[in-house]
Scaffold this active site. Structure first.
Site, PDB file in Angstrom:
ATOM      1  N   GLU A 185      -8.021 -22.343   9.180  1.00  0.00           N
ATOM      2  CA  GLU A 185      -9.218 -22.458   8.329  1.00  0.00           C
ATOM      3  C   GLU A 185     -10.433 -22.727   9.226  1.00  0.00           C
ATOM      4  O   GLU A 185     -11.489 -22.110   9.078  1.00  0.00           O
ATOM      5  CB  GLU A 185      -9.019 -23.596   7.325  1.00  0.00           C
ATOM      6  CG  GLU A 185     -10.062 -23.642   6.215  1.00  0.00           C
ATOM      7  CD  GLU A 185      -9.671 -24.574   5.057  1.00  0.00           C
ATOM      8  OE1 GLU A 185      -8.597 -25.219   5.103  1.00  0.00           O
ATOM      9  OE2 GLU A 185     -10.459 -24.636   4.094  1.00  0.00           O
ATOM     10  N   GLY A 212     -13.121 -30.111  -0.419  1.00  0.00           N
ATOM     11  CA  GLY A 212     -12.861 -31.276  -1.259  1.00  0.00           C
ATOM     12  C   GLY A 212     -11.684 -32.060  -0.706  1.00  0.00           C
ATOM     13  O   GLY A 212     -11.641 -33.277  -0.733  1.00  0.00           O
ATOM     14  N   ALA A 213     -10.731 -31.320  -0.118  1.00  0.00           N
ATOM     15  CA  ALA A 213      -9.512 -31.982   0.359  1.00  0.00           C
ATOM     16  C   ALA A 213      -9.536 -32.168   1.874  1.00  0.00           C
ATOM     17  O   ALA A 213      -8.975 -33.126   2.393  1.00  0.00           O
ATOM     18  CB  ALA A 213      -8.296 -31.143  -0.034  1.00  0.00           C
ATOM     19  N   SER A 214     -10.172 -31.231   2.585  1.00  0.00           N
ATOM     20  CA  SER A 214     -10.084 -31.285   4.059  1.00  0.00           C
ATOM     21  C   SER A 214     -11.429 -30.938   4.679  1.00  0.00           C
ATOM     22  O   SER A 214     -12.329 -30.431   3.994  1.00  0.00           O
ATOM     23  CB  SER A 214      -9.024 -30.265   4.528  1.00  0.00           C
ATOM     24  OG  SER A 214      -9.466 -28.962   4.155  1.00  0.00           O
ATOM     25  N   THR A 215     -11.555 -31.217   5.964  1.00  0.00           N
ATOM     26  CA  THR A 215     -12.768 -30.836   6.688  1.00  0.00           C
ATOM     27  C   THR A 215     -12.384 -30.365   8.077  1.00  0.00           C
ATOM     28  O   THR A 215     -11.383 -30.841   8.641  1.00  0.00           O
ATOM     29  CB  THR A 215     -13.780 -32.002   6.755  1.00  0.00           C
ATOM     30  OG1 THR A 215     -15.031 -31.527   7.279  1.00  0.00           O
ATOM     31  CG2 THR A 215     -13.278 -33.152   7.620  1.00  0.00           C
ATOM     32  N   GLN A 216     -13.130 -29.359   8.592  1.00  0.00           N
ATOM     33  CA  GLN A 216     -12.775 -28.780   9.889  1.00  0.00           C
ATOM     34  C   GLN A 216     -13.985 -28.819  10.828  1.00  0.00           C
ATOM     35  O   GLN A 216     -15.119 -28.701  10.385  1.00  0.00           O
ATOM     36  CB  GLN A 216     -12.353 -27.302   9.720  1.00  0.00           C
ATOM     37  CG  GLN A 216     -11.016 -27.101   9.020  1.00  0.00           C
ATOM     38  CD  GLN A 216     -11.120 -27.250   7.514  1.00  0.00           C
ATOM     39  OE1 GLN A 216     -12.150 -26.937   6.911  1.00  0.00           O
ATOM     40  NE2 GLN A 216     -10.077 -27.770   6.891  1.00  0.00           N
TER      41      GLN A 216
HETATM   42  N1  LIG Z   1     -22.691 -26.938  -6.399  1.00  0.00           N
HETATM   43  C1  LIG Z   1     -22.000 -27.955  -5.863  1.00  0.00           C
HETATM   44  N2  LIG Z   1     -22.561 -29.164  -5.716  1.00  0.00           N
HETATM   45  C2  LIG Z   1     -21.870 -30.181  -5.147  1.00  0.00           C
HETATM   46  N3  LIG Z   1     -20.610 -30.068  -4.672  1.00  0.00           N
HETATM   47  C3  LIG Z   1     -20.015 -28.865  -4.818  1.00  0.00           C
HETATM   48  C4  LIG Z   1     -20.661 -27.743  -5.408  1.00  0.00           C
HETATM   49  N4  LIG Z   1     -19.799 -26.694  -5.383  1.00  0.00           N
HETATM   50  C5  LIG Z   1     -18.657 -27.140  -4.810  1.00  0.00           C
HETATM   51  N5  LIG Z   1     -18.800 -28.437  -4.480  1.00  0.00           N
HETATM   52  C6  LIG Z   1     -17.827 -29.294  -3.821  1.00  0.00           C
HETATM   53  O1  LIG Z   1     -17.577 -28.751  -2.534  1.00  0.00           O
HETATM   54  C7  LIG Z   1     -16.224 -28.886  -2.245  1.00  0.00           C
HETATM   55  C8  LIG Z   1     -15.630 -27.477  -2.107  1.00  0.00           C
HETATM   56  O2  LIG Z   1     -14.403 -27.659  -1.644  1.00  0.00           O
HETATM   57  P1  LIG Z   1     -13.230 -26.570  -1.735  1.00  0.00           P
HETATM   58  O3  LIG Z   1     -13.569 -25.464  -0.798  1.00  0.00           O
HETATM   59  O4  LIG Z   1     -12.926 -26.252  -3.164  1.00  0.00           O
HETATM   60  O5  LIG Z   1     -12.100 -27.486  -1.184  1.00  0.00           O
HETATM   61  P2  LIG Z   1     -11.134 -27.268   0.029  1.00  0.00           P
HETATM   62  O6  LIG Z   1     -11.913 -26.503   1.075  1.00  0.00           O
HETATM   63  O7  LIG Z   1     -10.787 -28.644   0.440  1.00  0.00           O
HETATM   64  O8  LIG Z   1     -10.019 -26.481  -0.551  1.00  0.00           O
HETATM   65  C9  LIG Z   1     -15.585 -29.658  -3.391  1.00  0.00           C
HETATM   66  O9  LIG Z   1     -15.655 -31.044  -3.129  1.00  0.00           O
HETATM   67  C10 LIG Z   1     -16.491 -29.341  -4.553  1.00  0.00           C
HETATM   68  O10 LIG Z   1     -16.508 -30.386  -5.516  1.00  0.00           O
HETATM   69 CA   LIG Z   2     -13.003 -24.764   1.250  1.00  0.00          CA
END
Ligand SMILES: Nc1ncnc2c1ncn2[C@@H]1O[C@H](COP(=O)(O)OP(=O)(O)O)[C@@H](O)[C@H]1O
Ligand SMILES: [Ca+2]
Length: 470
Positions: free
Chosen positions: A148, A177-181
């Site tokens: 990722e 939402g779950a992870s950061t890179q």
């Molecule tokens: N318009 C927005 N405003 C604020 N936060 C957002 C918005 N759209 C998405 N997010 C947040 O950004 C993050 C997107 O993460 P996502 O790609 O779904 O998770 P992951 O990459 O961990 O699978 C989530 O925390 C979601 O709540």
């Molecule tokens: Ca993502």
């Protein structure tokens, strides 16, 4: 004019016509085929959403950098297919609207050859559903955190057309939402093999540092942070969780399982499961509380980010996307210095909750209530976690798109799977088509002028000869 010069003139005229024909043929012959496009579809099944990305590129240029562009994106309604684990059938059905849009956006004759890739979490019913569309389903893969990070790096550098150069690439920061890179080309040696990934692209070697922190996406980090607060306060105050990361006047009933229903926090059993989540709006206390989810005391390498993970010093410019952008853009903090960011955030967090709601009546209150926490978390992750400083804070660009394409792992993922980034640089034409036409035009003009000069020379010398005779 003397009859004896006629053959010369005819010869010159013939050459002129010949040259013009040659130029016209070579210009028409080299005209790029009309823009035939190819397409690819990637589904990003994120932890909080699912998006369908449609990419297109000129068929005959698919090996050149920067050519693939995002044509359309569609967000699946609801929480995304990751939330259907209890109802897999629902997951497939939820894709219908976006996949039908894809059928509209891509010319029907291209459907059979258009690959569909599903990345991140997968459910069998989704596979079944995707096979029912006229596209060429290429299977689903759970992509690792390292992939990722690496594919996000490829996307931002492909779109910025940096992959033609051996240096000067952009680092990639992705917050989900779950992870950061975090992924970038470091100046120092990479001391842990898990964090090193090598690419040979367009004839250049890239030795990347990358790490993916599971449970450090912003949603899971909130649970980690609240979990720590609950552990320390609910034993003494079983009713209220007083949280400095939420606005004064914010008061929401919650349950302990709400916070601990994740593999990221260890189970906490409390007699009383209900509590009131009360906001204090104190930014510096908020930052102190968030620092507790980062363990910066253990490190068996020359340097670490946190939780004992090796990380070389950050170097160069970075593109920070996904939730990094959503949060900082909402708060208008994408172009401030670190010091100003902290001042603005302290003021924002101390704003009473009813004023915040009044200022943003249309924003989903779930998102709205968490911006103070999320922005403070972002600051702490970048400064205390990755060791960015006030000096290089300006090197972080909070971006959503580059050109028309979203920054994220999906484009890099598709480019990799469709082999559209060759290891060796493809031969570039001597000059772009436009330059070629211009060159041929001026070449023909030069020949014409030369022929005219020759003709005039003959003509003049004839006239002089005639005068001598007279
Ligand atoms: N318009 C927005 N405003 C604020 N936060 C957002 C918005 N759209 C998405 N997010 C947040 O950004 C993050 C997107 O993460 P996502 O790609 O779904 O998770 P992951 O990459 O961990 O699978 C989530 O925390 C979601 O709540
Ligand atoms: Ca993502």
């Amino acid at each position: 004019m003397e009859r004896r010069y006629m053959p010369v003139v005819i010869f010159l005229a013939a050459i002129t016509v010949g040259i013009i024909i040659m130029v016209v043929i070579s210009v028409v012959q080299n005209k790029p085929l009309y823009q035939k496009y190819k397409y690819g579809i990637v589904l990003d099944a994120g932890s909080s959403h699912t998006s369908v990305f449609i990419y297109e590129w000129p068929a005959e240029k698919e090996n050149n950098t920067g050519m693939v562009q995002q044509k359309h994106t569609c967000n699946v309604k609801g929480k995304g297919i990751s939330s259907y684990s209890a109802n897999p059938q629902g997951a497939g059905a939820s894709l219908q609207e976006c996949m039908n849009e894809a059928k509209q956006k891509i010319p029907a004759h291209r459907h059979p050859e258009t690959p569909v890739y599903l990345g991140a979490t997968v459910l069998d019913s989704v596979a079944l559903s995707l096979k029912s569309y006229p596209f060429s389903y290429q299977g689903a893969r759970i992509i690792s955190g390292q992939e990722e990070g690496a594919f996000g790096w490829i996307t931002v550098n492909y779109l910025s057309e940096n992959l033609r150069k051996p240096t000067g690439t952009l680092g990639a920061l992705d917050l989900g939402g779950a992870s950061t890179q975090i992924t970038f080309v470091p100046q120092q040696k990479i001391e842990s093999s898990d964090n090193s990934i090598d690419f040979r692209l367009y004839g250049n070697n890239y030795h990347l540092y990358t790490h993916s922190f599971l449970c450090y996406g912003k949603d899971q980090a909130l649970k980690l942070s609240m979990g720590k607060k609950l552990e320390s306060t609910l034993k003494t105050d079983p009713i209220e969780l007083r949280d400095p990361c939420f606005h004064p006047g914010y008061k929401v009933p919650r349950t302990v399982p709400d916070v601990f229903n994740t593999p990221c926090t260890k189970e906490l059993k409390l007699a009383n499961e209900n509590f009131l989540h009360v906001g204090l709006g104190n930014w510096s206390q908020c930052q102190q509380s968030i620092r507790k989810v980062f363990n910066t005391s253990i490190c068996s390498y020359s340097k670490c980010s946190f939780n004992g993970v090796f990380q070389p010093s950050v170097y160069g410019d970075f593109g920070a996307f996904s939730a990094f952008f959503f949060v900082m853009d909402f708060l208008n903090l994408t172009s401030d210095s670190l010091a100003t960011t902290k001042e603005k955030l302290a003021a924002y967090c101390s704003t009473p909750w009813e004023k915040i709601v009044g200022n943003h009546p249309k924003i989903d209150q779930k998102y709205l209530s968490e911006y103070c926490f999320s922005a403070t978390y972002i600051l702490t992750l970048l400064e205390d976690g990755y060791k960015f400083t006030s000096n290089n804070w300006k090197d972080i660009r909070f971006i959503k798109k580059i050109g028309d394409s979203d920054a994220g792992w999906t484009l890099g993922y598709m480019l990799n799977l469709t082999n559209m980034i060759p290891a060796e640089a493809p031969d570039m034409p001597l000059m772009p088509y436009g330059g070629y036409v211009t060159f041929m035009f001026f070449f023909a003009l030069l020949i014409l002028v030369l022929l005219l000069l020759v003709y005039l020379y003959f003509h003049r010398s004839t006239r002089t000869a005639q005068k001598d005779i007279i």
